[in-house]
Design an enzyme around this catalytic site. Structure first.
Site, short mmCIF file in Angstrom:
data_model
loop_
_atom_site.label_atom_id
_atom_site.label_comp_id
_atom_site.label_asym_id
_atom_site.label_seq_id
_atom_site.Cartn_x
_atom_site.Cartn_y
_atom_site.Cartn_z
N PHE A 1 -4.42 -5.26 0.00
CA PHE A 1 -3.95 -4.44 -0.90
C PHE A 1 -2.22 -4.88 -1.02
O PHE A 1 -1.89 -5.00 0.02
CB PHE A 1 -3.88 -2.67 -0.63
CG PHE A 1 -2.94 -1.84 -1.35
CD1 PHE A 1 -3.91 -1.34 -2.72
CD2 PHE A 1 -1.83 -1.36 -1.11
CE1 PHE A 1 -3.03 -0.66 -3.52
CE2 PHE A 1 -1.21 -0.57 -2.06
CZ PHE A 1 -1.83 -0.34 -3.37
N ASP B 1 2.62 -9.75 3.51
CA ASP B 1 2.85 -8.51 2.96
C ASP B 1 3.06 -7.72 4.21
O ASP B 1 1.90 -7.29 4.93
CB ASP B 1 1.75 -8.26 2.25
CG ASP B 1 1.84 -6.84 1.53
OD1 ASP B 1 2.79 -6.27 1.98
OD2 ASP B 1 1.02 -6.47 0.64
N LYS C 1 7.76 0.72 2.60
CA LYS C 1 7.41 1.70 3.63
C LYS C 1 8.44 2.19 4.28
O LYS C 1 9.24 2.69 4.00
CB LYS C 1 6.16 1.46 3.94
CG LYS C 1 5.05 1.73 2.76
CD LYS C 1 3.61 1.64 3.24
CE LYS C 1 2.71 2.15 2.12
NZ LYS C 1 2.00 1.09 1.64
C1 PLP Z 1 1.75 0.36 0.20
C2 PLP Z 1 1.46 -0.98 0.14
C3 PLP Z 1 2.24 -1.94 -1.10
C4 PLP Z 1 2.90 -1.23 -2.34
O1 PLP Z 1 3.99 -0.57 -1.80
P1 PLP Z 1 4.35 0.75 -3.00
O2 PLP Z 1 5.71 1.10 -2.45
O3 PLP Z 1 3.43 1.66 -3.03
O4 PLP Z 1 4.62 -0.12 -4.00
C5 PLP Z 1 2.01 -3.07 -0.85
N1 PLP Z 1 1.27 -3.87 0.15
C6 PLP Z 1 0.85 -2.98 1.21
C7 PLP Z 1 0.35 -3.86 2.21
C8 PLP Z 1 1.08 -1.56 1.23
O5 PLP Z 1 0.60 -1.13 2.24
#
Ligand code: PLP
Length: 397
Positions: A132, A217, A246
């Site tokens: 994701f 990521d 986050k």
């Molecule tokens: C939450 C998340 C995103 C996206 O972040 P947003 O602040 O919701 O745009 C991207 N990569 C990972 C691994 C995430 O958990």
């Protein structure tokens, strides 16, 4: 208010509670009921709810200056970038408002690198099934999840996915048009799966051999969540580019992408930008949050309580072998893979005033504030134990 009265785009299905106040790992609804928060706004409230140190940073900045845009230098950006660089592989930082924007910038940086090197044909981004990376077009194409892609028009060219953990498929996918590989060192939404450290090292070796970049990521796995500032630091290798968000803002919306000087060589004046990213409010909170996360005692605490949590979850697996298949994740990003849909378990826990998340692959997800105590962990695990027990009794298992 019933769902049909709502004017919110119905892409979520929240429960009925309306939360109005938080303190530490606890959050209160508008009826005055108190809940133990073991999901922390999806791994965001790293220091807990409304921590005094962030309240102070935010309110002091709010009394001074909110926004100037990146037409002008923002002092807090220089300060925070220097800290990120001091404690990571990176040489340069670009601040964003969200994880998705950080991913977007990371992907653009990777392609631009190859163009700057005279290899504009290198556009392919290799991702992993079950990953994701956010909800923009580039992000949904990078993760390849059909439920996020279908109906939104054609898939973008230059994105490939391989099965998680399939080294042969990965090697077969690499070629002369490969730009970069994007991976979460611990998959969050996809099922809380930690990539073995040996695999991360192999990916690095493959990238160096084949001349493509590695993007980590760490939007969910970073900011101290696994007991090191960035989850990949357990493996001893470094990426070329990293996206974070986050937890780095402790609840204030902010993110960043970080890169080595070489990987960022194509990102010159005029090719990228943002109006809000890195604004003085975000930077005030981001600096204060990072200063807390960077204290050695903070990571010591995370590792201590995470160890405790891991053992307690293994205990649940032993006690409920008919329901719990696996304990997953790392640090304070943990999952219990269940044999059943985790949503009713999540709901039953909410009835018992414990908030948890779910993730793909039937996983019940825990991502509490990093400041959670052993006693609070015990309380959460006892509640999960009781709910699993009640479910088993009801199912006659
Ligand atoms: C939450 C998340 C995103 C996206 O972040 P947003 O602040 O919701 O745009 C991207 N990569 C990972 C691994 C995430 O958990």
């Amino acid at each position: 208010m019933s769902a049909s009265d709502s004017h919110i785009l119905p892409v979520y299905s929240p429960p009925e509670q309306i939360f109005v106040r938080g303190e530490g790992c606890w959050i209160w609804d508008d009826k005055g009921d108190k809940y133990l928060d073991c999901i922390a706004g999806i791994a965001v409230n790293a220091l807990g709810h409304a921590p005094p140190v962030l309240q102070k940073a935010l309110t002091e900045q709010a009394a001074k200056l909110w926004h100037t845009s990146n037409m002008f230098k923002v002092k807090g950006q220089e300060e925070l970038a220097a800290k990120y660089v001091r404690d990571s592989f990176a040489d340069v930082v670009f601040f964003t408002n969200s994880g998705t924007e950080a991913i977007e910038g990371a992907l653009k940086t990777a392609r631009k690198y190859h163009t700057a090197n005279g290899n504009p044909e290198r556009i392919d981004i290799i991702g992993f099934q079950g990953s994701f990376h956010g909800r923009s077009y580039a992000a949904i194409n990078a993760s390849g999840n059909p439920s996020y892609l279908d109906g939104f028009g054609p898939r973008l060219p230059g994105f490939v996915q391989v099965p998680f953990g399939d080294h042969d498929a990965l090697k077969a996918a690499v070629g002369p048009t490969t730009a970069a590989l994007i991976i979460e060192p611990v998959q969050g939404e996809g099922g809380v799966r930690a990539v073995p450290e040996s695999c991360l090292r192999e990916l690095r070796a493959l990238a160096d051999k084949e001349g493509f970049l590695i993007i980590f990521d760490e939007v969910q796995s970073g900011a101290g969540r696994t007991g090191k500032m960035w989850a990949h630091q357990w493996s001893g290798i470094t990426p070329d580019i990293m996206a974070v968000a986050k937890g780095v803002g402790g609840g204030f919306p902010m993110g960043a992408f970080l890169a080595t000087k070489d990987a960022a060589k194509g990102m010159v004046r005029g090719v990228h930008g943002t109006t809000f990213g890195g604004n003085p409010l975000a930077m005030a909170v981001g600096n204060a949050c990072y200063d807390e996360l960077a204290k050695p005692e903070m990571m010591h605490h995370v590792n201590t309580v995470a160890n405790h949590l891991g053992q307690a979850l293994e205990g649940l697996k032993d006690r409920h072998p008919n329901l719990v298949v696996d304990v997953r994740g790392k640090g304070l990003l943990r999952g219990l893979k269940l044999k059943i849909d985790p949503k009713p378990i999540q709901g039953a826990l909410r009835d018992r005033k414990v908030l948890v998340g779910v993730a793909g692959d039937n996983v019940l997800r825990l991502a509490p504030p990093l400041v959670i105590s052993e006693a609070e962990i015990r309380q959460a695990v006892d509640a999960i134990d009781a709910v699993l027990g009640a479910h088993a009794a009801q199912a006659g298992a």
